[in-house]
Design a protein around this motif. Structure first.
Motif: not given
Length: 151
Positions: A129-130, A138-140
């Motif tokens: 689900g990712k 950049e990561p969230k």
């Protein structure tokens, strides 16, 4: 004193009597089992070792733990006296199937519904689900890789 105030004490004493009676019966059964041991019988010690009884004396037994290896044990160290079939099954691995024994598969095919593990690819990806992040983005959470946020 009334009967209502004495009732909890009477119930407690009755429960204690029943528990001690049950424990005493178990002790008597264990003592009887140990006294019925005969040479050639398979036993399990309280430590979990399986052996064959060679000699029985008043307070001790001589056990053969391996061919030609003998050990002296206290009678109280015998946890169970096994019947011949059970002893041979455990020690010698005699797993002869009987007609009424269920056949259990050695894999999880019955749980997954697949007939064989080769039917499903080993490298199949599992969807967690990712969503994958774009390269260089950049990561969230706003932190760069390795950035713990602590200074």
């Amino acid at each position: 004193m009334s009967l209502v105030t004495l009732l909890p004490f009477i119930v407690l004493i009755g429960a204690m009597f029943l528990m001690t009676r049950s424990a005493k019966k178990k002790q008597q059964a264990a003592a009887q089992m140990r006294s019925d041991m005969q040479p050639g019988t398979g036993v399990r010690t309280i430590g979990g070792m399986y052996a064959t009884v060679k000699e029985v004396h008043d307070d001790m037994v001589l056990l053969e733990v391996a061919p030609g290896v003998h050990a002296v044990y206290a009678k109280n160290a015998i946890g169970a006296v096994l019947d011949d079939d059970e002893y041979n099954r455990i020690v010698h691995g005699d797993d002869a199937l009987k007609a009424d024994d269920p056949i259990v598969p050695d894999d999880a095919s019955s749980l997954t519904g697949t007939a064989d593990a080769a039917d499903s690819p080993a490298d199949a990806k599992i969807d967690l689900g990712k969503k994958p992040e774009a390269d260089g983005a950049e990561p969230k959470d706003g932190k760069a890789d390795g950035d713990t946020g602590a200074k």
